[in-house]
Design a protein around this motif. Structure first.
Motif, PDB file in Angstrom:
ATOM      1  N   HIS A 537      23.074   6.039   4.294  1.00 29.78           N
ATOM      2  CA  HIS A 537      22.997   5.278   3.039  1.00 29.78           C
ATOM      3  C   HIS A 537      22.121   4.037   3.225  1.00 29.78           C
ATOM      4  O   HIS A 537      21.304   3.700   2.344  1.00 29.78           O
ATOM      5  CB  HIS A 537      24.402   4.873   2.600  1.00 29.78           C
ATOM      6  N   LEU A 538      22.260   3.381   4.369  1.00 27.85           N
ATOM      7  CA  LEU A 538      21.437   2.208   4.647  1.00 27.85           C
ATOM      8  C   LEU A 538      19.960   2.586   4.732  1.00 27.85           C
ATOM      9  O   LEU A 538      19.099   1.876   4.183  1.00 27.85           O
ATOM     10  CB  LEU A 538      21.886   1.555   5.953  1.00 27.85           C
ATOM     11  N   GLU A 539      19.667   3.678   5.384  1.00 26.29           N
ATOM     12  CA  GLU A 539      18.276   4.138   5.475  1.00 26.29           C
ATOM     13  C   GLU A 539      17.673   4.338   4.093  1.00 26.29           C
ATOM     14  O   GLU A 539      16.531   3.924   3.819  1.00 26.29           O
ATOM     15  CB  GLU A 539      18.205   5.453   6.265  1.00 26.29           C
ATOM     16  N   ASN A 540      18.423   4.985   3.224  1.00 23.68           N
ATOM     17  CA  ASN A 540      17.929   5.243   1.870  1.00 23.68           C
ATOM     18  C   ASN A 540      17.687   3.939   1.116  1.00 23.68           C
ATOM     19  O   ASN A 540      16.708   3.809   0.364  1.00 23.68           O
ATOM     20  CB  ASN A 540      18.930   6.111   1.103  1.00 23.68           C
ATOM     21  N   THR A 541      18.580   2.959   1.316  1.00 27.41           N
ATOM     22  CA  THR A 541      18.434   1.666   0.652  1.00 27.41           C
ATOM     23  C   THR A 541      17.177   0.945   1.143  1.00 27.41           C
ATOM     24  O   THR A 541      16.419   0.374   0.357  1.00 27.41           O
ATOM     25  CB  THR A 541      19.675   0.798   0.922  1.00 27.41           C
ATOM     26  N   VAL A 542      16.950   0.974   2.449  1.00 25.16           N
ATOM     27  CA  VAL A 542      15.783   0.305   3.033  1.00 25.16           C
ATOM     28  C   VAL A 542      14.495   0.959   2.542  1.00 25.16           C
ATOM     29  O   VAL A 542      13.507   0.276   2.218  1.00 25.16           O
ATOM     30  CB  VAL A 542      15.871   0.332   4.574  1.00 25.16           C
ATOM     31  N   ASP A 543      14.506   2.282   2.492  1.00 33.12           N
ATOM     32  CA  ASP A 543      13.310   3.011   2.053  1.00 33.12           C
ATOM     33  C   ASP A 543      12.901   2.632   0.633  1.00 33.12           C
ATOM     34  O   ASP A 543      11.715   2.705   0.271  1.00 33.12           O
ATOM     35  CB  ASP A 543      13.541   4.526   2.134  1.00 33.12           C
ATOM     36  N   SER A 544      13.864   2.227  -0.176  1.00 33.93           N
ATOM     37  CA  SER A 544      13.571   1.909  -1.579  1.00 33.93           C
ATOM     38  C   SER A 544      13.265   0.424  -1.799  1.00 33.93           C
ATOM     39  O   SER A 544      13.006   0.014  -2.936  1.00 33.93           O
ATOM     40  CB  SER A 544      14.763   2.320  -2.458  1.00 33.93           C
ATOM     41  N   ASP A 545      13.299  -0.377  -0.738  1.00 32.45           N
ATOM     42  CA  ASP A 545      13.061  -1.814  -0.881  1.00 32.45           C
ATOM     43  C   ASP A 545      11.744  -2.183  -0.189  1.00 32.45           C
ATOM     44  O   ASP A 545      11.648  -2.125   1.038  1.00 32.45           O
ATOM     45  CB  ASP A 545      14.219  -2.608  -0.261  1.00 32.45           C
ATOM     46  N   PRO A 546      10.713  -2.585  -0.936  1.00 30.71           N
ATOM     47  CA  PRO A 546       9.399  -2.872  -0.340  1.00 30.71           C
ATOM     48  C   PRO A 546       9.397  -4.103   0.574  1.00 30.71           C
ATOM     49  O   PRO A 546       8.462  -4.295   1.351  1.00 30.71           O
ATOM     50  CB  PRO A 546       8.503  -3.093  -1.557  1.00 30.71           C
ATOM     51  N   LYS A 547      10.437  -4.933   0.484  1.00 31.76           N
ATOM     52  CA  LYS A 547      10.498  -6.131   1.320  1.00 31.76           C
ATOM     53  C   LYS A 547      11.073  -5.842   2.716  1.00 31.76           C
ATOM     54  O   LYS A 547      11.066  -6.721   3.573  1.00 31.76           O
ATOM     55  CB  LYS A 547      11.340  -7.208   0.635  1.00 31.76           C
ATOM     56  N   LEU A 548      11.569  -4.644   2.891  1.00 39.17           N
ATOM     57  CA  LEU A 548      12.174  -4.265   4.166  1.00 39.17           C
ATOM     58  C   LEU A 548      11.349  -3.179   4.835  1.00 39.17           C
ATOM     59  O   LEU A 548      10.762  -2.334   4.162  1.00 39.17           O
ATOM     60  CB  LEU A 548      13.612  -3.778   3.969  1.00 39.17           C
ATOM     61  N   ARG A 549      11.352  -3.181   6.183  1.00 40.27           N
ATOM     62  CA  ARG A 549      10.558  -2.192   6.918  1.00 40.27           C
ATOM     63  C   ARG A 549      11.373  -1.649   8.096  1.00 40.27           C
ATOM     64  O   ARG A 549      11.833  -2.416   8.946  1.00 40.27           O
ATOM     65  CB  ARG A 549       9.268  -2.823   7.433  1.00 40.27           C
ATOM     66  N   LYS A 550      11.546  -0.349   8.117  1.00 39.38           N
ATOM     67  CA  LYS A 550      12.228   0.279   9.253  1.00 39.38           C
ATOM     68  C   LYS A 550      11.327   0.264  10.482  1.00 39.38           C
ATOM     69  O   LYS A 550      10.102   0.397  10.357  1.00 39.38           O
ATOM     70  CB  LYS A 550      12.600   1.732   8.931  1.00 39.38           C
ATOM     71  N   ALA A 551      11.944   0.121  11.650  1.00 38.70           N
ATOM     72  CA  ALA A 551      11.170   0.188  12.888  1.00 38.70           C
ATOM     73  C   ALA A 551      10.536   1.568  12.990  1.00 38.70           C
ATOM     74  O   ALA A 551      11.216   2.592  12.800  1.00 38.70           O
ATOM     75  CB  ALA A 551      12.074  -0.070  14.088  1.00 38.70           C
ATOM     76  N   PRO A 552       9.228   1.648  13.268  1.00 44.12           N
ATOM     77  CA  PRO A 552       8.559   2.950  13.312  1.00 44.12           C
ATOM     78  C   PRO A 552       9.064   3.847  14.434  1.00 44.12           C
ATOM     79  O   PRO A 552       9.064   5.072  14.305  1.00 44.12           O
ATOM     80  CB  PRO A 552       7.082   2.582  13.523  1.00 44.12           C
ATOM     81  N   VAL A 553       9.502   3.239  15.536  1.00 43.19           N
ATOM     82  CA  VAL A 553      10.091   3.998  16.639  1.00 43.19           C
ATOM     83  C   VAL A 553      11.453   3.398  16.938  1.00 43.19           C
ATOM     84  O   VAL A 553      11.568   2.212  17.248  1.00 43.19           O
ATOM     85  CB  VAL A 553       9.208   3.938  17.918  1.00 43.19           C
ATOM     86  N   ASN A 554      12.477   4.198  16.823  1.00 45.40           N
ATOM     87  CA  ASN A 554      13.833   3.690  17.010  1.00 45.40           C
ATOM     88  C   ASN A 554      14.732   4.828  17.485  1.00 45.40           C
ATOM     89  O   ASN A 554      14.670   5.929  16.946  1.00 45.40           O
ATOM     90  CB  ASN A 554      14.368   3.103  15.699  1.00 45.40           C
ATOM     91  N   TYR A 555      15.548   4.562  18.497  1.00 43.84           N
ATOM     92  CA  TYR A 555      16.361   5.617  19.093  1.00 43.84           C
ATOM     93  C   TYR A 555      17.849   5.478  18.809  1.00 43.84           C
ATOM     94  O   TYR A 555      18.636   6.322  19.214  1.00 43.84           O
ATOM     95  CB  TYR A 555      16.155   5.630  20.609  1.00 43.84           C
ATOM     96  N   GLU A 556      18.231   4.404  18.112  1.00 40.28           N
ATOM     97  CA  GLU A 556      19.653   4.174  17.908  1.00 40.28           C
ATOM     98  C   GLU A 556      19.888   3.400  16.627  1.00 40.28           C
ATOM     99  O   GLU A 556      19.326   2.311  16.434  1.00 40.28           O
ATOM    100  CB  GLU A 556      20.221   3.392  19.099  1.00 40.28           C
ATOM    101  N   GLY A 557      20.695   3.953  15.725  1.00 41.51           N
ATOM    102  CA  GLY A 557      21.031   3.265  14.500  1.00 41.51           C
ATOM    103  C   GLY A 557      19.843   3.072  13.584  1.00 41.51           C
ATOM    104  O   GLY A 557      18.876   3.844  13.593  1.00 41.51           O
ATOM    105  N   VAL A 558      19.907   2.028  12.769  1.00 42.33           N
ATOM    106  CA  VAL A 558      18.842   1.702  11.821  1.00 42.33           C
ATOM    107  C   VAL A 558      18.399   0.271  12.101  1.00 42.33           C
ATOM    108  O   VAL A 558      19.190  -0.669  11.964  1.00 42.33           O
ATOM    109  CB  VAL A 558      19.333   1.832  10.364  1.00 42.33           C
ATOM    110  N   ARG A 559      17.146   0.094  12.509  1.00 44.86           N
ATOM    111  CA  ARG A 559      16.589  -1.234  12.789  1.00 44.86           C
ATOM    112  C   ARG A 559      15.595  -1.578  11.691  1.00 44.86           C
ATOM    113  O   ARG A 559      14.687  -0.799  11.398  1.00 44.86           O
ATOM    114  CB  ARG A 559      15.919  -1.258  14.156  1.00 44.86           C
ATOM    115  N   VAL A 560      15.767  -2.775  11.115  1.00 41.74           N
ATOM    116  CA  VAL A 560      15.012  -3.164   9.926  1.00 41.74           C
ATOM    117  C   VAL A 560      14.464  -4.575  10.097  1.00 41.74           C
ATOM    118  O   VAL A 560      15.176  -5.479  10.559  1.00 41.74           O
ATOM    119  CB  VAL A 560      15.897  -3.104   8.663  1.00 41.74           C
ATOM    120  N   SER A 561      13.203  -4.783   9.709  1.00 39.25           N
ATOM    121  CA  SER A 561      12.578  -6.107   9.731  1.00 39.25           C
ATOM    122  C   SER A 561      12.337  -6.591   8.304  1.00 39.25           C
ATOM    123  O   SER A 561      12.101  -5.791   7.390  1.00 39.25           O
ATOM    124  CB  SER A 561      11.240  -6.061  10.474  1.00 39.25           C
ATOM    125  N   GLY A 562      12.345  -7.912   8.139  1.00 39.00           N
ATOM    126  CA  GLY A 562      12.081  -8.501   6.828  1.00 39.00           C
ATOM    127  C   GLY A 562      12.697  -9.882   6.721  1.00 39.00           C
ATOM    128  O   GLY A 562      13.600 -10.235   7.490  1.00 39.00           O
TER     129      GLY A 562
END
Length: 595
Positions: A537-562
């Protein structure tokens, strides 16, 4: 009973007798009667009288004889009169697994924490390791396998050492006791070649629970291939559960006799510390006292690391006055022996400042983690320790990959890749995960020489990928000694200069969000399924928010910058918890301490 083929371990079913009440409560325990360990009153029936077992027959089999075996259970056609002891409590052995370690409650006295690591359970685990080791080593009848056993300063250490000794000896293996030791030394004993010290051993067991409270304890296992992984620990615990269910009275007596006959003691820590001293001398051009003129204080937190002052630093010429909490005390009366703990770091920092020392060194309980403090109180732990070690390693191996756990900062990535010219490979939490990933990268052609966690676990390729807190500090001492040999002064500033430019967060917090397993939304499902759904659910929320950016390479959980920082939400491996790490950055570097 279906027949199955395999190796038979002699007397792999082990236990013990002589019940006594112990300190910290009235819970009964079975104590050891081994003359090598402690003196106890003579046996007077004890457990046998209480259980009403009058006669049982032990099925003694050759260690390497073919027969019928199922994951450590010994079967015999003549075993009709063997009856499992009825007095043992039921135990869920798999709940004792903590990643690649085993941990449990060993001492009564803390409300809500019943003892789970009893002596019978411990003996079964040791016997399970013996069966696992025999299978892995595929030894022949020409020699017995050897297992070294060491422990940290915990108050339950002696009791568990006795039980482990009986479990190993009862399985027909030789036991070599090291007494108070460090985790890294136990692994090294599988590599050292020295007949005088009965090395190398085939397997090793360290009795420790790292920085956990006094009532906890546990085990780490090693072979010459390194520490055991999660699958190996699960295998050992499954074997132990089968063994535990099949304890017999005669086997109890036999394991006691085997332990008395096969246990030897050696002072292996002298070998280990000598190797550390040699490493520093070599770095300084074989100078006898390369640290002469340096004042270095050690804080062992009353764990097993007190040896470092007298056995490593002083032979190298360093002054160690002002070192503190070097005496082993399993109640840890001064502070938690943990380089991540704020009170512990405050204690070593104050010791450095009070004694006007050049450097402070602090260890966790079993010395597989460490941290340092420079002469004006700047800490080298967490991201700063990783940055310092990366700087040292990248001087020796330009361009190499530094593997870390998942919660390291963005500033560290910039420092490693932009300033040092290395590569930062951020992987999963867990020191074994980080080490195994570095080994994997090397196996596929990507050079890596350092694997290190923010917790202070650090392993180097040159040191057999062992997470060794003492060896990490030796790398710092090497830098001091080599700088001195080159005519460079400045004390520990030579270390602080190496992390100049490291951007550190203004705010760094970790929140542990507990999953309510009784909540209606779980609908009888597992906390893991629920946690994974939250992450999706968090991934989907981040994907829809242009102010947030998922780490392009990540091996654990959801890492987000912004918004000037980053966060990482992940699911705990073992507990119904979602840890949330948050960092907010601003320009700041450790060298500013000097300005």
């Amino acid at each position: 009973m279906a027949a199955m083929s395999g190796k038979i371990v002699q007397n792999v079913i082990v236990a013990q007798f002589c019940q006594q009440n112990r300190q910290f409560g009235t819970q009964s325990r079975w104590d050891c009667c081994s003359p090598n360990m402690r003196n106890l009153p003579p046996f007077k029936g004890g457990m046998f009288a209480r259980t009403g077992i009058s006669s049982m027959q032990l099925c003694t089999l050759s260690k390497y004889q073919s027969g019928l075996v199922n994951r450590g259970i010994v079967y015999c056609n003549a075993a009709a009169s063997i009856t499992a002891l009825p007095s043992l409590e039921k135990v869920d052995f798999l709940k004792l697994q903590n990643g690649s370690d085993i941990r449990g409650v060993a001492v009564a006295g803390v409300e809500g924490e019943p003892v789970s690591l009893t002596e019978p359970v411990t003996e079964a685990i040791a016997a399970g390791f013996a069966a696992w080791l025999l299978e892995k080593k595929k030894a022949d009848a020409s020699r017995s396998l050897k297992v070294s056993i060491g422990h940290d300063s915990r108050i339950s250490a002696q009791m568990l050492q006795d039980a482990v000794s009986r479990g190993i000896a009862g399985a027909g293996l030789d036991v070599v006791l090291y007494g108070l030791a460090s985790t890294p030394a136990m692994f090294n004993s599988t590599l050292t070649e020295d007949d005088e010290f009965l090395c190398p051993v085939d397997g090793s067991i360290m009795i420790t629970a790292s920085h956990l409270p006094y009532n906890r304890n546990g085990f780490k296992f090693f072979t010459n291939a390194g520490g055991l992984g999660k699958a190996d620990i699960k295998d050992i615990l499954e074997r132990a559960a089968d063994i535990y269910k099949n304890f017999t009275a005669d086997a109890l007596m036999n394991s006691e006799r085997e332990a008395s006959a096969s246990v030897k003691r050696v002072d292996y820590m002298n070998v280990y510390t000598s190797d550390l001293v040699k490493a520093v001398r070599k770095a300084a051009g074989n100078t006898e006292k390369p640290l002469e003129g340096f004042h270095i204080v050690v804080d062992a937190g009353n764990g097993a690391g007190g040896f470092f002052a007298a056995k490593v630093l002083e032979p190298l010429g360093a002054t160690t006055s002002g070192s503190q909490f070097l005496e082993p005390d399993g109640l840890f009366p001064n502070h938690i022996p943990n380089p991540e703990d704020k009170a512990a770091m405050k204690a070593i920092t104050q010791a450095v400042l009070d004694n006007k020392a050049d450097l402070g060194i602090i260890f966790d309980t079993d010395v597989d983690r460490s941290a340092a403090v420079d002469s004006i109180g700047c800490e080298f732990n967490r991201n700063r320790l990783i940055a310092l070690m990366a700087a040292i390693v990248l001087e020796e191996h330009p361009g190499t990959t530094i593997v870390t756990d998942s919660v390291t900062s963005d500033g560290l990535t910039t420092f490693i890749e932009k300033k040092l010219g290395g590569k930062h490979h951020r992987f999963k939490r867990g020191y074994k995960n980080v080490i195994d990933e570095a080994i994997r990268l090397n196996s596929v052609g990507e050079e890596s020489h350092l694997a290190i966690e923010t917790s202070g676990h650090g392993a180097l390729k040159e040191n057999h990928w062992l997470d060794d807190g003492a060896y990490l500090m030796v790398k710092l001492l090497n830098k001091l000694a080599s700088a001195r040999a080159s005519g460079i002064g400045g004390g520990s500033k030579v270390l602080t200069d190496l992390v100049e430019g490291l951007q550190e967060p203004a705010v760094a917090v970790e929140l542990r969000l507990k999953i309510d397993q009784s909540h209606a939304e779980l609908k009888g499902g597992s906390f893991r399924d629920y946690g994974e759904a939250v992450l999706k659910h968090l991934e989907n929320t981040v994907d829809s928010d242009p102010k947030l950016r998922k780490a392009p390479v990540n091996y654990e959980g959801v890492r987000v910058s912004g918004f000037g920082g980053w966060f990482l939400l992940r699911l705990s491996l073992h507990d119904p918890v979602l840890p949330l790490n948050i960092e907010v950055s601003k320009p700041r570097c450790c060298i500013s301490c000097y300005k």
